[in-house]
Design a protein around this motif. Structure first.
Motif, PDB file in Angstrom:
ATOM      1  N   ASP A  18      -5.981  -1.041  -4.559  1.00 41.22           N
ATOM      2  CA  ASP A  18      -5.306  -1.665  -3.425  1.00 41.22           C
ATOM      3  C   ASP A  18      -6.246  -2.691  -2.801  1.00 41.22           C
ATOM      4  OD1 ASP A  18      -3.728  -2.351  -1.312  1.00 41.22           O
ATOM      5  OD2 ASP A  18      -3.302  -0.288  -0.696  1.00 41.22           O
ATOM      6  N   GLU A  19      -6.001  -3.946  -3.101  1.00 38.98           N
ATOM      7  CA  GLU A  19      -6.864  -5.040  -2.647  1.00 38.98           C
ATOM      8  C   GLU A  19      -8.333  -4.733  -2.939  1.00 38.98           C
ATOM      9  OE1 GLU A  19      -6.042  -6.959   1.017  1.00 38.98           O
ATOM     10  OE2 GLU A  19      -3.986  -6.233   1.074  1.00 38.98           O
ATOM     11  N   GLN A  53      -7.006   0.802   0.047  1.00 38.54           N
ATOM     12  CA  GLN A  53      -7.302  -0.487   0.673  1.00 38.54           C
ATOM     13  C   GLN A  53      -8.536  -0.395   1.546  1.00 38.54           C
ATOM     14  OE1 GLN A  53      -3.973  -2.103   2.787  1.00 38.54           O
ATOM     15  NE2 GLN A  53      -4.977  -4.064   3.124  1.00 38.54           N
ATOM     16  N   SER A 100       0.841  -1.207   0.000  1.00 36.51           N
ATOM     17  CA  SER A 100       0.000   0.000   0.000  1.00 36.51           C
ATOM     18  C   SER A 100       0.869   1.247   0.000  1.00 36.51           C
ATOM     19  CB  SER A 100      -0.900   0.005   1.233  1.00 36.51           C
ATOM     20  OG  SER A 100      -1.686  -1.147   1.273  1.00 36.51           O
TER      21      SER A 100
HETATM   22 MG   LIG Z   1      -1.999  -2.805   2.144  1.00 32.56          MG
END
Ligand SMILES: [Mg+2]
Ligand SMILES: Nc1ncnc2c1ncn2[C@@H]1O[C@H](COP(=O)(O)OP(=O)(O)OP(=O)(O)O)[C@@H](O)[C@H]1O
Lengths: 414, 256
Positions: free
Chosen positions: B167-168, B85, B49
């Motif tokens: 991010d994810e 995220q 991240s």
């Molecule tokens: Mg992360």
């Protein structure tokens, strides 16, 4: 403004006061949202308190109680307070809540000391400065109201123009920054607008209670809508109404305006929290009660239908026994069904009336449809996120899906 | 995808970032080709991240330089859609799902002008793509966790950006929606030549759908096309050799 004053069925002075209070309420309602929504309501409180020494210093400097110069002083002091809060937050490890406390109490103390000093000088001009503590709407002049209205219109226009930046930076700061918004500038601007709202209301509501005028309209409006574009005008409307009513009441009763306005606002907030459709406490309780009742009577209805299939009409206690339901629930369910005309009584035994049989049939079909959904539903691809509602599958999924479901279930529809 | 375009989507040179005392990214050099789908892979806390945020200029770098689509990060911001995220938004804010997605159009419409019909069409389409069309009128807090995540993916789609940084993005999203969204991203890459850089923990999926991968653990362990980069050797270097569970994870990764 003259025509507006003429329009109101009130004596001239009352009309001026009411219009002034409405203007301040509208401004405080719309601009207060900029403090309440980002959860910075108490910043508004601190700003209102820090305006007080500004009033005192402006009086000391000009030596006259000219509202315009006093309010300029209030505005400047409020801005200084705002900058101090930001400075304390950024440069030290003091948290925002503590920074608010520090600024609020120190500025307010300074204000009190200065006001006390001024009144001890015996200057005959100073009488009435203490109205800036608790507010006094009575005695507003038409000229003052015109200035207030001009300021309010300007500030509200700023909110309208900056609607998207304000919305984006309050809701999702990181995103707003990532698409190139100068979030800090927006936040500073909204603090400045807050100061404008306070300046508009300071004289009528007073430094101590001004915060309520900022918070009340947004809290009440939030109960009524889920959209910012409706919340802001609604908050303005509520603020205006609260201001006008409170000012009129206080003028009639000859008490300080601030407390009366705040009490009026409290009533409005209470009403909104209790009664607002959808979110209100009473509304939700009523809805839950209704749901429970419907579930109970449709359960009892189906139990009764089953029992009638199996044997002779049951008594309520036999029905409770057979359906493993508390006897009290069965009694209440039967009472509701009876009131709806779905039952026929045969001594203490109960049967379904004609419409009762039809209702039981519909309820059973709903259950059958739900079982079919559980069994075959996965094969139906609605192609979107339609949510099946177990109580009303047809309504929630739509006729087309339900027809396909019935077909899949082997056309199991009598 | 073997031959990267002349201008890479993201290029990082000697990137070093630290929050406190020790650096969480150390001298990372990495290039993500344009027009490709890339993944950053590494254990928790390995700096994935942080890498994305440093690349976008959202955290200051101690040293190093980030170039996005051939421009310095600041200037390229409008060409990038970023889904963090975890969204740090105010879930109680009076805003509907649709309005959140409309925000994705602000960069191209501006802060004042009304949304045009085409913008509204893009918003509708983005909502449909993530299956949130029927929820358009809901207040954003009245959604499940996965649905909330989908809304922010929709907002990124609505931006129609040349580069999507995710991010994810599929954390908390069900398998079926994930597959659909991955298909959509691949389609954006193939049809419109857009670039995707995402953090993703599922090595299996990475192997199947991604073109280019960066294995990260404070430093860049390896990067390159998936087939030659995600070797057991490199994975062990990224995740740590002696770690319990690596063998299962690797086994799962290879199973497909
Ligand atoms: Mg992360
Ligand atoms: N705001 C912060 N302040 C201090 N340290 C931080 C901060 N954010 C992250 N870190 C540290 O930096 C390191 C890298 O964090 P980062 O969030 O980049 O990891 P990640 O690879 O994305 O992990 P995950 O897979 O869990 O998302 C971690 O050791 C973390 O503890």
């Amino acid at each position: 403004m003259g025509w507006l004053i003429d329009l109101l069925p009130l004596p001239y002075t009352d009309a001026v006061v009411v219009i002034g209070a409405a203007v301040l309420g509208i401004a405080a309602g719309v601009l207060g949202a900029l403090a309440v929504l980002p959860r910075r309501s108490l910043v508004g409180d601190a700003l209102a308190h820090s305006a007080l020494p500004g009033v005192a210093i402006a009086f000391l400097v000009t030596g006259a109680k000219d509202p315009a110069s006093l309010l300029v002083g209030a505005g400047i002091a409020g801005l200084i307070g705002a900058l101090m809060m930001v400075g304390i937050e950024r440069t030290s490890r003091i948290r925002p809540d503590a920074a608010i406390g520090v600024v609020l109490s120190s500025f307010f103390s300074l204000g009190i000391v200065l006001l006390t000093y001024i009144s001890s000088t015996g200057n005959s001009e100073q009488a009435g400065l203490e109205t800036y503590l608790f507010g006094q709407a009575a005695g507003l002049l038409e000229r003052d109201v015109a200035v207030m209205a001009g300021l309010a219109a300007g500030a509200i226009a700023c909110v309208a123009i900056g609607f998207r930046p304000l919305k984006a930076s309050i809701f999702d700061r990181a995103f707003a920054a990532s698409i190139g918004l100068r979030v800090r500038v927006v936040e500073l601007a909204s603090t400045a607008l807050l100061v404008v709202a306070i300046v508009i209301g300071l004289r009528s509501v007073g430094a101590i209670l001004m915060v309520a005028m900022l918070i009340v309209p947004t809290v009440a409006a939030r109960q009524l809508t889920n959209r910012l574009s409706r919340l802001l005008p609604l908050a303005g409307l509520i603020g205006g109404a609260v201001g006008a009513v409170g000012a009129l009441a206080s003028a009639r009763a000859e008490v300080p305006t601030g407390p009366v306005i705040v009490l009026t606002g409290t009533v409005v907030v209470l009403a909104a929290v209790l009664l607002a459709p959808g979110r209100g406490v009473v509304w939700q309780a009523a809805r839950r009660r209704g749901e429970r009742r419907t579930a109970r009577s449709s359960g009892v209805l189906i139990d009764l239908e089953t029992a009638l299939h199996a044997g002779p009409p049951p008594t309520p206690s036999e029905l409770a026994m057979a359906s493993a339901r508390p006897a009290r629930d069965v009694r209440r369910g039967l009472r509701d069904l009876g009131r709806a005309g779905l039952l026929e009584h045969d001594g203490d035994r109960v049967r379904l009336s004609e419409s009762g049989a039809a209702a039981a049939h519909t309820a059973l079909e709903g259950r059958r449809l739900w079982s079919a959904w559980l069994e075959h539903g996965w094969r139906l691809d609605p192609g979107d996120a339609r949510e099946p509602d177990p109580r009303d599958l047809r309504g929630s999924l739509g006729d087309d899906l339900v027809e396909r479901l019935i077909a899949m279930d082997g056309g199991a529809r009598p | 995808m073997a031959a990267p375009h002349a201008v890479p989507a993201i290029e990082l040179a000697h990137m070093t970032v630290s929050y406190g005392a020790s650096p969480v990214l150390w001298d990372v050099d990495a290039t993500f080709p344009a027009g490709a789908m890339s993944a950053i892979v590494g254990p928790n806390g390995s700096g994935k991240s942080t890498l994305l945020r440093a690349a976008l200029g959202l955290v200051p770098a101690d040293a190093g330089r980030a170039t996005i689509l051939g421009q310095p990060a600041r200037e390229a911001m409008r060409r990038v859609a970023y889904v963090p995220q975890r969204e740090a938004v105010d879930w109680d804010f009076p805003i509907t799902v649709r309005e959140v997605v409309e925000m994705g159009r602000y960069p191209s419409v501006g802060w004042i002008r009304r949304l045009r019909a085409e913008d509204r069409a893009i918003v509708d389409e983005s909502l449909e793509r993530v299956g949130m069309g029927p929820f358009a009128g809901r207040q954003i807090g009245q959604l499940s966790g996965g649905q909330r995540q989908r809304v922010f993916v929709a907002r990124a789609l609505a931006q129609r950006a040349e580069l999507l940084v995710l991010d994810e993005p599929f954390a908390g999203i069900d398998a079926r929606t994930e597959a659909a969204l991955l298909g959509l991203l691949a389609e954006l890459r193939d049809r419109e030549g857009r670039s995707v850089v995402m953090v993703h923990h599922d090595l299996q999926t990475v192997r199947e759908v991604v073109d280019w991968v960066l294995l990260l653990n404070v430093r860049a362990v390896a990067s390159g096309p998936v087939a030659t980069t995600m070797t057991p050797e490199n994975l062990r270097r990224a995740y740590g050799a002696g770690e319990v569970g690596l063998d299962e994870r690797e086994g799962a990764a290879w199973a497909g």
